[in-house]
Design an enzyme around this catalytic site. Structure first.
Site, PDB file in Angstrom:
ATOM      1  N   GLU A  58     -26.655  62.156 -42.967  1.00 47.65           N
ATOM      2  CA  GLU A  58     -27.303  60.838 -42.900  1.00 47.65           C
ATOM      3  C   GLU A  58     -26.302  59.707 -42.685  1.00 47.65           C
ATOM      4  O   GLU A  58     -26.677  58.602 -42.317  1.00 47.65           O
ATOM      5  CB  GLU A  58     -28.146  60.605 -44.160  1.00 47.65           C
ATOM      6  N   HIS A  88     -22.575  65.032 -45.400  1.00 48.22           N
ATOM      7  CA  HIS A  88     -23.601  63.979 -45.355  1.00 48.22           C
ATOM      8  C   HIS A  88     -24.039  63.655 -43.922  1.00 48.22           C
ATOM      9  O   HIS A  88     -23.519  62.707 -43.329  1.00 48.22           O
ATOM     10  CB  HIS A  88     -23.047  62.700 -45.989  1.00 48.22           C
ATOM     11  N   CYS A 108     -25.603  67.069 -50.631  1.00 48.04           N
ATOM     12  CA  CYS A 108     -24.617  66.768 -51.674  1.00 48.04           C
ATOM     13  C   CYS A 108     -25.240  66.923 -53.073  1.00 48.04           C
ATOM     14  O   CYS A 108     -25.544  68.034 -53.476  1.00 48.04           O
ATOM     15  CB  CYS A 108     -24.029  65.378 -51.432  1.00 48.04           C
TER      16      CYS A 108
END
Lengths: 81, 233
Positions: B199, B197, B80
């Site tokens: 994570e 994302h 990002c």
């Protein structure tokens, strides 16, 4: 001394913000608006004699504009470059 | 990496721990990445997105070491805002423009693995589909036609936005990115930038574990693991 930097999107780069503003103007009744492009003006106050046009151009290339998507021009002390 | 305004650094840290490796936070004012095998530039709003997303962070003192790491062939992942920083730094081609529809988009999307040439996808199955969330306002990836051709030719397109069953079409493109591109690598393949994302989906409690595969793949790469080894695990 002052440098005024104009940063604009390159031709061919979509400007959804400009399009939204164009549509808003259109819906307000301002007929005949063909296109709106949004850019930035950056005003830089300089100490006299320290930075010349070459240095300002370097600032533009390295930080103020991303030349992948933006063009820039600048004026020194009101003089169009 | 932690920049002023990073806000996904904790998630990235925990993703690495969850994948079974050690991790540490490195503040952007540090100068050395000695002792690290890989680096993650997390999401967030470094320097408040002033001027352009990532434009100021790329001049942080640590970035010289990030560049060295990239040039040495070790894995560098920008997620990002981290992706935006890597493009601003010239470590990845292209730019991230404002989303086509101007809205901040926060939702799950599907990604198709287009290349397994990067450390982050090496252990995955080519053409497999991952469900990973996006959360961005400026994620509309753009490169000129010539650069796009060379990215495709070199296999640098790593992820594309797709449907749940892997179909790549305009209606599955959330932000207007050219050619549905969600993630690209450098020519060597070790530097990856992606808007989604991973994570955020490393534990079932957060809605899925597809993101964990990328971190496991990176670790497997660093340990000299075999290509495709996560496919059946």
């Amino acid at each position: 001394m002052k440098a005024t930097v104009y940063v604009t999107l390159k031709n061919g780069i979509a400007d959804p913000q400009g399009l939204a503003v164009r549509n808003a103007l259109d819906s307000m009744g301002f007929d005949g608006v063909k296109r709106v492009r949004i850019g930035k003006i950056i005003e830089i106050e300089l100490e006299d004699g320290c930075l010349d046009e070459t240095k300002v151009e370097e600032m533009c290339r390295s930080l103020l504009a991303n030349t992948v998507m933006e063009d820039f021009t600048f004026e020194m002390s009101g003089e169009k470059r | 990496m932690v920049f002023p305004g990073s806000n996904c650094d904790l998630d990235a840290y925990h993703a690495v721990i969850e994948a079974g490796e050690e991790a540490s936070y490195v503040w952007h004012m540090e100068k050395s990445l000695e002792g690290f095998d890989a680096v993650i530039l997390p999401g967030g709003f470094s320097y408040g997105d002033y001027l352009r997303c990532g434009a100021i962070a790329r001049f942080s003192p640590i970035m010289a070491s990030v560049r060295e790491m990239a040039e040495s062939g070790r894995p560098v992942l920008g997620i990002c805002n981290g992706f935006q920083i890597l493009t601003e730094a010239g470590l990845l081609p292209g730019v991230l423009l404002r989303n086509r529809d101007l809205k901040f988009i926060c939702k799950n999307v599907f990604l198709r693995v287009e290349s397994t040439a990067s450390p982050f996808t090496k252990a995955l199955e080519s053409r497999s589909v991952l469900k990973i969330p996006v959360a961005h306002g400026d994620g509309n990836y753009f490169v000129d036609g010539e650069t796009l051709w060379s990215l495709e030719e070199n296999g640098q397109v790593i992820f594309r936005y797709c449907s749940a069953d892997g179909e790549v079409a305009p209606q599955f493109n959330p932000n207007g990115s050219v050619s549905n591109i969600a993630g690209v690598s450098n020519a060597r393949g070790n530097v990856l930038g992606m808007m989604p994302h991973p994570e955020r989906v490393c534990e079932e409690i957060t809605g899925g574990t597809d993101g964990l595969l990328l971190f496991k793949s990176m670790i497997s790469f660093l340990k000299g693991g075999m290509a495709g080894e996560l496919v059946n695990s």
